[in-house]
Scaffold this active site. Structure first.
Site, PDB file in Angstrom:
ATOM      1  N   GLY A  90       0.804  -1.224   0.000  1.00  8.04           N
ATOM      2  CA  GLY A  90       0.000   0.000   0.000  1.00  8.04           C
ATOM      3  C   GLY A  90       0.832   1.268   0.000  1.00  8.04           C
ATOM      4  N   GLN A 102      -7.822  -0.232   3.477  1.00 10.75           N
ATOM      5  CA  GLN A 102      -8.720  -0.725   4.532  1.00 10.75           C
ATOM      6  C   GLN A 102     -10.137  -0.965   4.012  1.00 10.75           C
ATOM      7  OE1 GLN A 102      -7.957  -1.544   7.709  1.00 10.75           O
ATOM      8  NE2 GLN A 102      -5.867  -0.787   7.772  1.00 10.75           N
ATOM      9  N   CYS A 150       2.412   1.907  11.985  1.00  5.99           N
ATOM     10  CA  CYS A 150       3.599   2.591  11.470  1.00  5.99           C
ATOM     11  C   CYS A 150       4.077   3.675  12.434  1.00  5.99           C
ATOM     12  CB  CYS A 150       3.314   3.220  10.118  1.00  5.99           C
ATOM     13  SG  CYS A 150       2.513   2.112   8.968  1.00  5.99           S
TER      14      CYS A 150
HETATM   15  C1  LIG Z   1      -1.615  -0.637   5.992  1.00  6.14           C
HETATM   16  C2  LIG Z   1      -2.034   0.577   5.232  1.00  6.14           C
HETATM   17  C3  LIG Z   1      -1.221   1.106   4.219  1.00  6.14           C
HETATM   18  C4  LIG Z   1       0.153   0.540   3.913  1.00  6.14           C
HETATM   19  O1  LIG Z   1       0.114  -0.683   3.263  1.00  6.14           O
HETATM   20  P1  LIG Z   1       1.457  -1.582   3.250  1.00  6.14           P
HETATM   21  O2  LIG Z   1       1.104  -2.706   2.345  1.00  6.14           O
HETATM   22  O3  LIG Z   1       1.700  -1.994   4.648  1.00  6.14           O
HETATM   23  O4  LIG Z   1       2.538  -0.728   2.691  1.00  6.14           O
HETATM   24  C5  LIG Z   1      -1.662   2.205   3.520  1.00  6.14           C
HETATM   25  N1  LIG Z   1      -2.853   2.764   3.809  1.00  6.14           N
HETATM   26  C6  LIG Z   1      -3.671   2.286   4.767  1.00  6.14           C
HETATM   27  C7  LIG Z   1      -4.978   2.936   4.996  1.00  6.14           C
HETATM   28  C8  LIG Z   1      -3.282   1.183   5.506  1.00  6.14           C
HETATM   29  O5  LIG Z   1      -4.080   0.720   6.477  1.00  6.14           O
END
Ligand SMILES: *Cc1c(COP(=O)(O)O)cnc(C)c1O
Length: 390
Positions: free
Chosen positions: A72, A180, A326
């Site tokens: 993401g 999400q 994070c």
């Molecule tokens: C977890 C998350 C991300 C990041 O995704 P990754 O695959 O961990 O890089 C980005 N946006 C939202 C809303 C998230 O919950």
């Protein structure tokens, strides 16, 4: 000790259906998709199937609108920086919101140093982005609006279709972080007029380190990673075939089972909230009471410090989160709760509980029992309680 995982918004386990899809790609179908021989073609067939699955799950017109990424964060960065760089001749103004994921916020901050201007839209006390303020902020030099579909800390669902329509009426592109949202709400990129959309595998029972950017055909984007000719020159690097195979399956399942999963999560959420209200007072449930997903609950516990609560729960085997994973090693109030107007003291006592496929009523019983005990313990020693607030 019993272990209860209530942090599915941080990451999920890999489901067995997904794992089975991945396993042959490690040692049987191990070719490089860029190779011209049969081994390469076999691997390509796996990736093609995953691409079709992802495209069809979000109703993309064409599978070639899907670009696989490392997750993401990369998809968000690629969309924002990539679009910004490609459309700089049209303008250098981008609109996003105050409650975005760090990867969106940081991509925007980085663009500022290149002379781009960023407008961060406010949200109401429930965490819903203000549509009138979007209308006010769109300018002639605005090139992109990026608003997340579902917030990761409080679970609120944004008015995507309205926002996308407004952006398009002014000739502005629309990107959404739907990490999400996938599997929680219906996503149809054509019906919702979405130009770019980010998703991730590990939030939907797929492997970590894999995700995708949907980019509508015709939209230009400058690659973040160059080097190979993979992903039609938009993202260099040998494709992670096992993860992509698993991701495709995970996306397919998330959409296939969405209704059943959501019914189950709704029941779990209700059961959890009733139990919490029964056993703990001086709490505030954050987020919009109606526009929210079932799997995520954010609760502020007055006169309690969130990090301490998290640690006491951890000692009892209960895994929760203070805000997004994070940022949980940085002690500062969540930017999301702040944007919602929640005062720092209350924000500090906020815990995110997120449920998943394996969450049972027994898990909830155990977690709430430990939660009530921990809150009581912390309030007994809280300076705020002693100061005579109660
Ligand atoms: C977890 C998350 C991300 C990041 O995704 P990754 O695959 O961990 O890089 C980005 N946006 C939202 C809303 C998230 O919950």
């Amino acid at each position: 000790m019993k272990k209860v995982y209530l942090d599915f918004a941080a990451t999920t386990f890999v489901s067995s259906e997904v794992l089975n899809e991945m396993l042959p790609c490690f040692n049987t179908i191990y070719g490089n998709t860029s190779s011209l021989h049969g081994f390469g073609r076999d691997a390509s067939a796996i990736v093609d199937r995953a691409r079709d699955r992802v495209a069809s799950a979000i109703n993309a017109k064409n599978s070639n609108e899907i670009y696989f990424t490392s997750g993401g964060c990369e998809a968000n960065t690629m969309a924002i920086k990539g679009i910004a760089h490609s459309y700089a001749s049209k303008g250098k103004h981008i609109i996003t919101s105050k409650i975005e994921h760090q990867s969106v916020l940081e991509a925007c901050e980085a663009l500022k140093t290149e002379g781009y201007e960023i407008t961060y839209l406010p949200v109401d006390e429930n965490g819903i982005v203000s549509v009138p303020s979007l209308l006010r902020e769109i300018r002639k030099d605005t090139i992109l609006v990026s608003i997340m579909a579902v917030n990761n800390e409080v679970g609120t669902i944004q008015n995507l279709k309205t926002i996308a329509k407004l952006a398009h009426e002014k000739g502005v592109l629309f990107h959404t972080d739907a990490v999400q949202a996938l599997g929680a709400i219906k996503i149809d990129v054509q019906d919702m007029e979405i130009d770019a959309l980010s998703i991730s595998a590990h939030k939907i029972y797929g492997p970590k380190g894999c995700g995708a950017l949907y980019l509508k055909n015709g939209i230009k984007i400058e690659p973040l990673i160059s080097g190979g000719n993979q992903e039609r020159g938009k993202r260099g690097g040998t494709l992670n075939t096992p993860a992509i195979a698993g991701f495709g399956k995970a996306v397919e399942i998330a959409v296939r089972d969405m209704f059943v999963n959501q019914q189950k999560l709704k029941a779990i959420r209700h059961y959890f909230l009733e139990k919490v209200k029964e056993n703990i007072d001086y709490i505030k449930i954050n987020g919009d009471p109606h526009q929210k997903i079932n799997g995520t609950v954010s609760i502020s516990f007055e006169m309690v410090e969130g990090e301490s609560l998290l640690m006491l729960l951890d000692l009892e085997g209960v895994a929760v989160s203070t805000s997004s994973a994070c940022t949980s090693n940085v002690l500062k109030p969540s930017h999301v709760l702040k944007a919602m107007g929640i005062e720092d003291e209350i924000a500090q006592g906020t815990i995110r509980f997120s449920f998943g496929k394996s969450t049972s009523k027994e898990d909830i019983d155990y977690a709430v029992e430990k939660l009530a005990g921990a809150v009581k313990k912390l309030r007994a020693i809280s300076p705020i309680t002693k100061a005579g607030r109660r």
